[in-house]
Write a protein that holds these residues in place. Sequence first.
Motif, PDB file in Angstrom:
ATOM      1  N   MET A  47       0.822  -1.209   0.000  1.00  0.00           N
ATOM      2  CA  MET A  47       0.000   0.000   0.000  1.00  0.00           C
ATOM      3  C   MET A  47       0.859   1.263   0.000  1.00  0.00           C
ATOM      4  O   MET A  47       0.505   2.274  -0.607  1.00  0.00           O
ATOM      5  CB  MET A  47      -0.939   0.024   1.213  1.00  0.00           C
ATOM      6  CG  MET A  47      -2.028  -1.034   1.172  1.00  0.00           C
ATOM      7  SD  MET A  47      -3.097  -0.841  -0.262  1.00  0.00           S
ATOM      8  CE  MET A  47      -2.750  -2.347  -1.143  1.00  0.00           C
ATOM      9  N   SER A  48       2.005   1.208   0.646  1.00  0.00           N
ATOM     10  CA  SER A  48       2.927   2.346   0.635  1.00  0.00           C
ATOM     11  C   SER A  48       3.437   2.607  -0.778  1.00  0.00           C
ATOM     12  O   SER A  48       3.503   3.761  -1.233  1.00  0.00           O
ATOM     13  CB  SER A  48       4.098   2.080   1.580  1.00  0.00           C
ATOM     14  OG  SER A  48       5.077   3.073   1.465  1.00  0.00           O
ATOM     15  N   SER A  87       9.250   4.955  -0.430  1.00  0.00           N
ATOM     16  CA  SER A  87       9.853   5.053   0.902  1.00  0.00           C
ATOM     17  C   SER A  87      10.569   3.775   1.334  1.00  0.00           C
ATOM     18  O   SER A  87      11.399   3.808   2.231  1.00  0.00           O
ATOM     19  CB  SER A  87       8.778   5.405   1.937  1.00  0.00           C
ATOM     20  OG  SER A  87       7.789   4.388   1.964  1.00  0.00           O
ATOM     21  N   ARG A  88      10.279   2.668   0.700  1.00  0.00           N
ATOM     22  CA  ARG A  88      10.924   1.401   1.053  1.00  0.00           C
ATOM     23  C   ARG A  88      12.097   1.081   0.127  1.00  0.00           C
ATOM     24  O   ARG A  88      12.701   0.031   0.226  1.00  0.00           O
ATOM     25  CB  ARG A  88       9.897   0.280   1.046  1.00  0.00           C
ATOM     26  CG  ARG A  88       8.785   0.517   2.068  1.00  0.00           C
ATOM     27  CD  ARG A  88       7.788  -0.592   2.087  1.00  0.00           C
ATOM     28  NE  ARG A  88       8.366  -1.889   2.278  1.00  0.00           N
ATOM     29  CZ  ARG A  88       8.656  -2.438   3.462  1.00  0.00           C
ATOM     30  NH1 ARG A  88       8.453  -1.752   4.549  1.00  0.00           N
ATOM     31  NH2 ARG A  88       9.143  -3.651   3.532  1.00  0.00           N
ATOM     32  N   GLY A  89      12.391   1.978  -0.814  1.00  0.00           N
ATOM     33  CA  GLY A  89      13.543   1.794  -1.691  1.00  0.00           C
ATOM     34  C   GLY A  89      13.248   1.115  -3.016  1.00  0.00           C
ATOM     35  O   GLY A  89      14.166   0.838  -3.778  1.00  0.00           O
ATOM     36  N   LEU A  90      11.981   0.840  -3.310  1.00  0.00           N
ATOM     37  CA  LEU A  90      11.631   0.214  -4.590  1.00  0.00           C
ATOM     38  C   LEU A  90      11.681   1.253  -5.691  1.00  0.00           C
ATOM     39  O   LEU A  90      11.090   2.333  -5.587  1.00  0.00           O
ATOM     40  CB  LEU A  90      10.236  -0.407  -4.526  1.00  0.00           C
ATOM     41  CG  LEU A  90       9.712  -1.017  -5.825  1.00  0.00           C
ATOM     42  CD1 LEU A  90      10.573  -2.204  -6.243  1.00  0.00           C
ATOM     43  CD2 LEU A  90       8.273  -1.441  -5.686  1.00  0.00           C
ATOM     44  N   ALA A 119      12.345  -2.663 -10.495  1.00  0.00           N
ATOM     45  CA  ALA A 119      13.195  -3.687  -9.882  1.00  0.00           C
ATOM     46  C   ALA A 119      12.304  -4.700  -9.184  1.00  0.00           C
ATOM     47  O   ALA A 119      11.146  -4.416  -8.888  1.00  0.00           O
ATOM     48  CB  ALA A 119      14.161  -3.052  -8.882  1.00  0.00           C
ATOM     49  N   ASN A 120      12.829  -5.866  -8.948  1.00  0.00           N
ATOM     50  CA  ASN A 120      12.078  -6.892  -8.231  1.00  0.00           C
ATOM     51  C   ASN A 120      12.020  -6.566  -6.744  1.00  0.00           C
ATOM     52  O   ASN A 120      12.970  -6.032  -6.176  1.00  0.00           O
ATOM     53  CB  ASN A 120      12.712  -8.266  -8.421  1.00  0.00           C
ATOM     54  CG  ASN A 120      12.511  -8.814  -9.817  1.00  0.00           C
ATOM     55  OD1 ASN A 120      11.501  -8.538 -10.449  1.00  0.00           O
ATOM     56  ND2 ASN A 120      13.464  -9.570 -10.296  1.00  0.00           N
TER      57      ASN A 120
END
Length: 143
Positions: A47-48, A87-90, A119-120
Amino acid sequence: MDASDPRKQDDAGFGLVEIIVSILMLALLATAFAPVLIGSIRTMAKMSTIATATQDANRALEEQRAMLRTTTTCALTAPSSYSLTDSRGLGLTRTVSYDTSSCASSKLVTVRVLVKASANSANYHSGQTVVDVSTLVYAADAA
């Protein structure tokens, strides 16, 4: 029976067996709730990413709407792809495209914004669509 009889002694506190049983019961509860906790963490992460992609797509639509208000031609060139990170680096890639097939007659341009994972991750594969939005924009000055 006298006062020195072991059966008459007061057992104050908890015994080792009670403590071990209570620890085992807590461990069973923890293992029962672990999948729920892990699933909710994964859902929050997904969701983020969707929220970040949606905000960026809305920003891109507003930028294109502002640009198309002042355009003087229906021959439009879409902007190049844009990379961003949630925010999680994806890594995410935003692409904007136009459908100007009805621009000459109705002055309407369909603007489509596509945000894909670049990216995966645990929730997305590289190239998987995260957000796909489109809107009609009135190109007032287009001829």
